[in-house]
Design an enzyme around this catalytic site. Structure first.
Site, PDB file in Angstrom:
ATOM      1  N   GLY A 107     -26.175  -0.661  29.489  1.00 34.32           N
ATOM      2  CA  GLY A 107     -25.071   0.120  30.037  1.00 34.32           C
ATOM      3  C   GLY A 107     -23.846  -0.722  30.326  1.00 34.32           C
ATOM      4  O   GLY A 107     -22.713  -0.274  30.153  1.00 34.32           O
TER       5      GLY A 107
ATOM      6  N   GLU B 133      -6.892  -5.837   2.919  1.00 36.21           N
ATOM      7  CA  GLU B 133      -6.903  -6.764   1.780  1.00 36.21           C
ATOM      8  C   GLU B 133      -7.956  -6.397   0.724  1.00 36.21           C
ATOM      9  O   GLU B 133      -8.505  -7.251   0.047  1.00 36.21           O
ATOM     10  CB  GLU B 133      -7.152  -8.204   2.269  1.00 36.21           C
ATOM     11  CG  GLU B 133      -6.073  -8.730   3.190  1.00 36.21           C
ATOM     12  CD  GLU B 133      -4.739  -8.944   2.495  1.00 36.21           C
ATOM     13  OE1 GLU B 133      -4.742  -9.271   1.302  1.00 36.21           O
ATOM     14  OE2 GLU B 133      -3.695  -8.778   3.156  1.00 36.21           O
TER      15      GLU B 133
ATOM     16  N   SER C 234      -6.120   0.034  -2.940  1.00 33.23           N
ATOM     17  CA  SER C 234      -6.691  -1.085  -3.690  1.00 33.23           C
ATOM     18  C   SER C 234      -6.185  -1.144  -5.130  1.00 33.23           C
ATOM     19  O   SER C 234      -6.101  -2.226  -5.706  1.00 33.23           O
ATOM     20  CB  SER C 234      -8.228  -0.989  -3.686  1.00 33.23           C
ATOM     21  OG  SER C 234      -8.732  -1.085  -2.369  1.00 33.23           O
TER      22      SER C 234
ATOM     23  N   GLY D 136       2.584  -2.776   8.440  1.00 33.16           N
ATOM     24  CA  GLY D 136       2.733  -3.443   9.725  1.00 33.16           C
ATOM     25  C   GLY D 136       4.150  -3.958   9.931  1.00 33.16           C
ATOM     26  O   GLY D 136       4.801  -4.427   8.996  1.00 33.16           O
TER      27      GLY D 136
ATOM     28  N   ASP E  37     -10.734  -2.833  -0.039  1.00 33.39           N
ATOM     29  CA  ASP E  37     -11.932  -2.183   0.489  1.00 33.39           C
ATOM     30  C   ASP E  37     -13.167  -2.979   0.087  1.00 33.39           C
ATOM     31  O   ASP E  37     -13.276  -3.476  -1.042  1.00 33.39           O
ATOM     32  CB  ASP E  37     -12.011  -0.763  -0.075  1.00 33.39           C
ATOM     33  CG  ASP E  37     -13.268  -0.044   0.358  1.00 33.39           C
ATOM     34  OD1 ASP E  37     -13.267   0.535   1.450  1.00 33.39           O
ATOM     35  OD2 ASP E  37     -14.257  -0.077  -0.406  1.00 33.39           O
TER      36      ASP E  37
ATOM     37  N   THR F 144       0.816  -1.215   0.000  1.00 33.52           N
ATOM     38  CA  THR F 144       0.000   0.000   0.000  1.00 33.52           C
ATOM     39  C   THR F 144       0.850   1.264   0.000  1.00 33.52           C
ATOM     40  O   THR F 144       1.823   1.374   0.747  1.00 33.52           O
ATOM     41  CB  THR F 144      -0.921   0.010   1.234  1.00 33.52           C
ATOM     42  OG1 THR F 144      -1.784  -1.120   1.173  1.00 33.52           O
ATOM     43  CG2 THR F 144      -1.747   1.278   1.285  1.00 33.52           C
TER      44      THR F 144
ATOM     45  N   ARG G   6     -28.964 -11.720  32.836  1.00 32.45           N
ATOM     46  CA  ARG G   6     -29.535 -10.436  33.235  1.00 32.45           C
ATOM     47  C   ARG G   6     -31.055 -10.538  33.316  1.00 32.45           C
ATOM     48  O   ARG G   6     -31.715 -10.967  32.358  1.00 32.45           O
ATOM     49  CB  ARG G   6     -29.136  -9.376  32.214  1.00 32.45           C
ATOM     50  CG  ARG G   6     -29.809  -8.020  32.390  1.00 32.45           C
ATOM     51  CD  ARG G   6     -29.313  -7.275  33.605  1.00 32.45           C
ATOM     52  NE  ARG G   6     -29.688  -5.870  33.539  1.00 32.45           N
ATOM     53  CZ  ARG G   6     -29.522  -5.018  34.527  1.00 32.45           C
ATOM     54  NH1 ARG G   6     -28.989  -5.431  35.667  1.00 32.45           N
ATOM     55  NH2 ARG G   6     -29.862  -3.761  34.398  1.00 32.45           N
TER      56      ARG G   6
ATOM     57  N   GLN H 250     -35.252  -8.646  22.420  1.00 35.36           N
ATOM     58  CA  GLN H 250     -33.878  -9.130  22.586  1.00 35.36           C
ATOM     59  C   GLN H 250     -33.620 -10.337  21.675  1.00 35.36           C
ATOM     60  O   GLN H 250     -32.536 -10.461  21.081  1.00 35.36           O
ATOM     61  CB  GLN H 250     -33.637  -9.509  24.052  1.00 35.36           C
ATOM     62  CG  GLN H 250     -32.169  -9.688  24.422  1.00 35.36           C
ATOM     63  CD  GLN H 250     -31.456  -8.353  24.612  1.00 35.36           C
ATOM     64  OE1 GLN H 250     -31.964  -7.314  24.227  1.00 35.36           O
ATOM     65  NE2 GLN H 250     -30.263  -8.392  25.190  1.00 35.36           N
TER      66      GLN H 250
ATOM     67  N   THR I 214     -11.472  -2.801   5.413  1.00 34.09           N
ATOM     68  CA  THR I 214     -10.548  -2.140   4.479  1.00 34.09           C
ATOM     69  C   THR I 214      -9.353  -3.025   4.141  1.00 34.09           C
ATOM     70  O   THR I 214      -8.867  -2.996   3.009  1.00 34.09           O
ATOM     71  CB  THR I 214     -10.046  -0.820   5.099  1.00 34.09           C
ATOM     72  OG1 THR I 214     -11.174  -0.003   5.442  1.00 34.09           O
ATOM     73  CG2 THR I 214      -9.148  -0.061   4.142  1.00 34.09           C
TER      74      THR I 214
END
Length: 483
Positions: free
Chosen positions: A440, A463, A180, A213, A465, A174, A353, A372, A461
């Site tokens: 929360g 390898e 890309s 990296g 986009d 890159t 919960r 839920q 993103t």
């Protein structure tokens, strides 16, 4: 008939149809009939242990070895509050510990048993996603480029050092102005006929290698993607042979000092994955031996002649990128791993919960509420579906690596591009849903949703986009089999 009468007739017809939906009249005994909901006493019994073993697959032993090792080492656990620099050093220690203490050598499976390699990556990513990405940079990208794009001489020279972490490396594809669009890269590798060397050069600021990296702190080598420039005797003077890959040392093996002509900058704090030392690389007339060209698909002789078994720049470029498709496979597989973790946390919490309930009665589990269930149960079903889809993709990729079948290469290209974009996009949205489903408490860092969400976000993103990958899938000819 008047307009008013017509409207009355139409209204009456609509009312009649609505009534028939609300109170259907059975015209034959074969028609479906309504049934009362199953009582709560009828529970589906599932052998959770057997299901877990089945889901983990044939490589569960290596995953359990990774988990057991890191669970026994509190010093290798990533704390909630950690600085960028400390996180980078911790990830490096985690990688050293995996290879040199636990005795797990992922690089040996990259080419020979990809499914086992991806299983290790999933387990490592559950310890710390930065750790998983750092391992991927070392073995999938840097190591993978050497063994997949190079030839026997490169494997003989570099394999052991990559495997044991003596040769820490980067994958410098890159650029600042090109991500890309790899064919648009501007970095050059010009062959010097007199010295038998390639000269690696960054022609402008836009060609600086970016987000690399392992570059900022730890890397000693880089696989640099550059345009191969050969001198000619015609009026042009040079010939551009397209993008090729070159091994370029960037730091001294003993002193770790940056080598002459190489400039390294730190990309700094990121939204997530701060355990990975992303950096920028600039090359100012850096000379490397001719043998440092990764020459599987194209080679240059001592007298400057170019040879290749592939006739055109586009075919060579396609073959080169085809060998790097493992990165997309890994991201699809790893993204499912993140989805498993987040869905498990949210569903377990929702079972424990309790809130609200009948008057003067105990509160009920929030997973008993339809709202839920609508959030989490389709997600659970999707997680199973994506798990098996990614396992299928890995199987196809492994078969491709063994056979090099052209049709299979096309299949894996299309499948990996589509699944990588689809799964990573779904997981990114699912992480937010899981956080919201836990109220929360989901906002507390200890519950991991924030860290997982930030670390995973770049998967959309990496390898390629996702938007670009979906366009690739759309433009590919139909080639997938009917399995």
């Amino acid at each position: 008939m008047a307009v008013e009468e017509l409207s009355h007739v139409a209204a009456a017809r609509r009312i009649q149809r609505l009534t028939s939906h609300i109170s259907p009249t059975l015209t034959s005994p074969q028609q479906l009939q309504t049934e009362t909901c199953s009582s709560r006493s009828k529970k589906l019994v599932v052998n959770g242990e057997a299901l877990s073993l089945y889901m983990k697959g044939k490589h569960r032993d290596i995953q359990e070895k990774v988990h057991e090792f890191f669970n026994s080492r509190p010093d290798l656990q990533t704390p909630l509050e950690i600085s960028k620099d400390d996180h980078r050093e911790l990830c490096m220690r985690q990688l050293y510990a995996l290879v040199r203490e636990a005795g797990i050598r992922p690089f040996r499976y990259v080419a020979d048993d990809p499914a086992k390699y991806f299983a290790i990556m999933e387990a490592v990513g559950s310890v710390d996603m930065s750790f998983g990405i750092k391992m991927g940079v070392q073995y999938s990208l840097w190591g993978g480029s050497v063994i997949n794009l190079g030839t026997k001489k490169h494997r003989d020279k570099y394999f052991d050092g990559i495997d044991n972490l003596d040769y820490l490396g980067c994958f410098a594809m890159t650029e600042l102005h090109h991500g890309s669009n790899v064919q648009g890269l501007q970095t050059t590798a010009t062959f010097d006929l007199i010295t038998d060397e390639f000269i690696i050069n960054t022609p402008n600021d836009g060609a600086i290698k970016w987000w690399i990296g392992n570059a900022a702190v730890h890397g000693k080598f880089a696989t640099v993607f550059a345009r191969l420039i050969l001198p000619t005797h015609d009026t042009k003077g040079v010939s551009d042979m397209g993008v090729h890959a070159f091994i370029v040392p960037i730091r001294d093996m003993k002193t770790h000092q940056t080598l002459p002509g190489v400039e390294i900058q730190d990309c700094g704090q990121k939204v997530g994955l701060n355990g990975v030392d992303n950096g920028a690389l600039r090359f100012r007339s850096v000379r490397i031996p001719r043998d440092n060209l990764l020459n599987r698909f194209g080679d240059v002789s001592r007298d400057g002649k170019y040879t290749s078994t592939l006739p055109t720049i586009n075919k060579r470029f396609g073959a080169t990128l085809g060998e790097l498709v493992g990165g997309r496979v890994a991201l699809a597989y790893s993204s499912v791993g993140v989805l498993k973790v987040s869905a498990t946390i949210a569903i377990r919490y929702s079972l424990l919960r309790q809130q609200f309930g009948p008057l003067n009665q105990p509160e009920v589990s929030i997973l008993d509420y339809q709202s839920q269930q609508h959030k989490l149960m389709p997600m659970l079903a999707s997680t199973y579906a994506y798990h098996y889809a990614s396992v299928y993709l890995v199987e196809k990729y492994s078969e491709m690596k063994k056979t090099n079948d052209e049709q299979l290469v096309a299949d894996v290209h299309a499948l990996s591009a589509g699944l990588k974009s689809y799964i990573t996009s779904y997981t990114a949205k699912a992480l937010s849903v899981c956080r919201e489903a836990c109220g929360g408490h989901g906002y507390a860092a200890v519950n991991r949703f924030g860290g997982l969400r930030n670390d995973h976000d770049i998967f959309q993103t990496f390898e390629g986009d996702n938007t670009v990958l979906l366009q690739q899938v759309r433009n590919l000819p139909p080639c997938l089999d009917n399995e």
